[in-house]
Design an enzyme around this catalytic site. Structure first.
Site, PDB file in Angstrom:
ATOM      1  CE  LYS A 126      -5.497   9.530 -14.155  1.00 49.18           C
ATOM      2  NZ  LYS A 126      -6.423   9.345 -15.221  1.00 49.18           N
ATOM      3  CG  ASP A 186      -2.550  -9.234  -4.106  1.00 52.09           C
ATOM      4  OD1 ASP A 186      -2.222 -10.057  -3.243  1.00 52.09           O
ATOM      5  OD2 ASP A 186      -2.732  -9.544  -5.305  1.00 52.09           O
ATOM      6  CB  THR A 246      -5.035  -5.889  -0.926  1.00 50.58           C
ATOM      7  OG1 THR A 246      -5.853  -5.132  -1.807  1.00 50.58           O
ATOM      8  CG2 THR A 246      -5.880  -6.411   0.220  1.00 50.58           C
ATOM      9  N   GLY A 292       0.603  -1.255  -7.174  1.00 45.29           N
ATOM     10  CA  GLY A 292       0.225  -0.950  -5.805  1.00 45.29           C
ATOM     11  C   GLY A 292      -0.571  -2.105  -5.200  1.00 45.29           C
ATOM     12  CG  ASP A 316       0.391   0.604 -11.914  1.00 42.74           C
ATOM     13  OD1 ASP A 316       0.756   0.783 -13.086  1.00 42.74           O
ATOM     14  OD2 ASP A 316      -0.438  -0.254 -11.575  1.00 42.74           O
ATOM     15  N   PRO A 327       0.789  -1.238   0.000  1.00 43.92           N
ATOM     16  CG  PRO A 327       0.059  -0.931   2.187  1.00 43.92           C
ATOM     17  CD  PRO A 327       0.790  -1.899   1.302  1.00 43.92           C
ATOM     18  CG  MET A 348     -10.205   1.774  -8.299  1.00 43.98           C
ATOM     19  SD  MET A 348     -10.072   0.915  -9.858  1.00 43.98           S
ATOM     20  CE  MET A 348     -10.810  -0.654  -9.480  1.00 43.98           C
TER      21      MET A 348
HETATM   22  N1  SAH Z   1      -4.047  -3.550  -6.334  1.00 44.50           N
HETATM   23  C1  SAH Z   1      -4.431  -2.492  -5.418  1.00 44.50           C
HETATM   24  C2  SAH Z   1      -5.710  -1.821  -5.843  1.00 44.50           C
HETATM   25  C3  SAH Z   1      -5.591  -1.065  -7.150  1.00 44.50           C
HETATM   26  S1  SAH Z   1      -7.059  -0.228  -7.613  1.00 44.50           S
HETATM   27  C4  SAH Z   1      -4.531  -3.085  -3.996  1.00 44.50           C
HETATM   28  O1  SAH Z   1      -4.500  -4.299  -3.847  1.00 44.50           O
HETATM   29  O2  SAH Z   1      -4.611  -2.316  -3.039  1.00 44.50           O
HETATM   30  C5  SAH Z   1      -6.745   1.387  -6.984  1.00 44.50           C
HETATM   31  C6  SAH Z   1      -7.602   1.635  -5.756  1.00 44.50           C
HETATM   32  O3  SAH Z   1      -7.062   0.931  -4.653  1.00 44.50           O
HETATM   33  C7  SAH Z   1      -7.667   3.068  -5.296  1.00 44.50           C
HETATM   34  O4  SAH Z   1      -8.654   3.777  -6.021  1.00 44.50           O
HETATM   35  C8  SAH Z   1      -8.065   2.902  -3.847  1.00 44.50           C
HETATM   36  O5  SAH Z   1      -9.446   2.600  -3.739  1.00 44.50           O
HETATM   37  C9  SAH Z   1      -7.310   1.649  -3.473  1.00 44.50           C
HETATM   38  N2  SAH Z   1      -5.999   1.930  -2.850  1.00 44.50           N
HETATM   39  C10 SAH Z   1      -4.795   1.581  -3.327  1.00 44.50           C
HETATM   40  N3  SAH Z   1      -3.814   1.941  -2.464  1.00 44.50           N
HETATM   41  C11 SAH Z   1      -4.437   2.520  -1.415  1.00 44.50           C
HETATM   42  C12 SAH Z   1      -3.982   3.084  -0.193  1.00 44.50           C
HETATM   43  N4  SAH Z   1      -2.697   3.137   0.123  1.00 44.50           N
HETATM   44  N5  SAH Z   1      -4.920   3.576   0.665  1.00 44.50           N
HETATM   45  C13 SAH Z   1      -6.230   3.522   0.362  1.00 44.50           C
HETATM   46  N6  SAH Z   1      -6.705   3.007  -0.777  1.00 44.50           N
HETATM   47  C14 SAH Z   1      -5.826   2.507  -1.650  1.00 44.50           C
END
Ligand code: SAH
Length: 255
Positions: free
Chosen positions: A60, A93, A121, A91, A38, A15, A172
């Protein structure tokens, strides 16, 4: 596990704190020759790659535009065909809203082997940091990872929202949470359901916004979030100290 040249590792960066990487992820990054990462991947993690590693940002950030998925796929393929140890860093998982299936299918179809390295995640990071579980015996028996949006940006019908024993981890959805909350309520979830919305989960600047489903939109609008937000909906969220300490009405957002 050694990284064979000409293969692509699809790696979870967690994260946003380097010490939440798995050792396997850290080793893959440290031995990468090409790194495609990413926007949600933090600088601290990218910095683990060797100086000579080719580093390409695909998402982006700060006004730049994202690369198209097709471009990313082609780029990975080209780099792998050159015989480089390619790491595709995502980011959280890679298997949770990370398009890992699409990228793997593309690469495999072109004869490139892939390996996935899991990551922490966002929902797990949020729960750990703010002191609540995602499941709880007898109370929160199921966990649903869901997103508010569909490919064309529309709000999807859920079909699972009314299940009181399910914790929902919503990804998201930051910019359409009012609409999403209204949808969940219309589909049968109580407006009193506890919610923990967490911005920048896992990072030093994380913020938690406790609330109830019926007031979710207002709470987030008041908080003015700019970072990524994961929203955890369900009875388990009520165990967070930040939730217990919030005003009974829980209308206002808290940091
Ligand atoms: N693969 C990532 C998710 C990617 S989709 C995972 O497993 O976390 C992108 C979304 O993930 C963001 O819009 C948000 O809802 C969430 N997200 C990712 N990193 C985050 C973080 N550090 N804190 C809160 N939400 C996060």
């Amino acid at each position: 596990m050694p990284h064979d040249p000409g293969t692509v590792k699809l790696v979870g960066a967690g994260p946003g704190a380097a010490d939440l990487l798995t050792l396997r992820a850290a080793r893959a990054i440290e031995s990468a020759q090409a790194l495609l990462y990413d926007a949600l991947v933090c600088d601290e993690v990218v910095a683990l790659a060797p100086a000579a590693c080719l580093k390409i940002q695909t998402g982006k950030r700060a006004g730049r535009t994202s690369m198209k998925q097709e471009t990313i796929n082609r780029l990975m393929l080209r780099l792998a065909r050159r015989g480089l140890r390619v790491v595709r860093l995502k980011g959280g998982d890679p298997s949770v809203f990370g398009r890992v299936g699409e990228e793997q299918a593309f690469l495999n179809a072109h004869g490139i082997s892939t390996e996935v390295v899991p990551g922490v995640t966002a929902a797990s990071a949020a729960a750990a940091q703010f002191g609540f579980p995602l499941t709880y015996r007898g109370q929160a028996r199921r966990l649903v990872f869901a997103t508010a949006t569909t490919r064309d940006g529309a709000l999807a019908e859920t079909g699972w929202a009314a299940d009181r024993e399910a914790t929902l981890a919503l990804y998201m959805g930051r910019d359409q949470l009012s609409a999403l909350a209204a949808r969940l309520i219309a589909e049968g979830r109580s407006p009193h359901t506890p919610v923990m919305a967490v911005e920048n989960a896992g990072r030093a600047d994380a913020r938690a916004m406790p609330g109830r489903l019926g007031a979710l939109g207002q709470a987030l609008a008041a908080a003015g979030c700019e970072g990524p937000v994961v929203v955890v909906v369900g009875e388990a969220a009520a165990q967070a100290p930040a939730f217990l300490n919030a005003e009974p009405a829980l209308i206002e957002a808290r940091s």
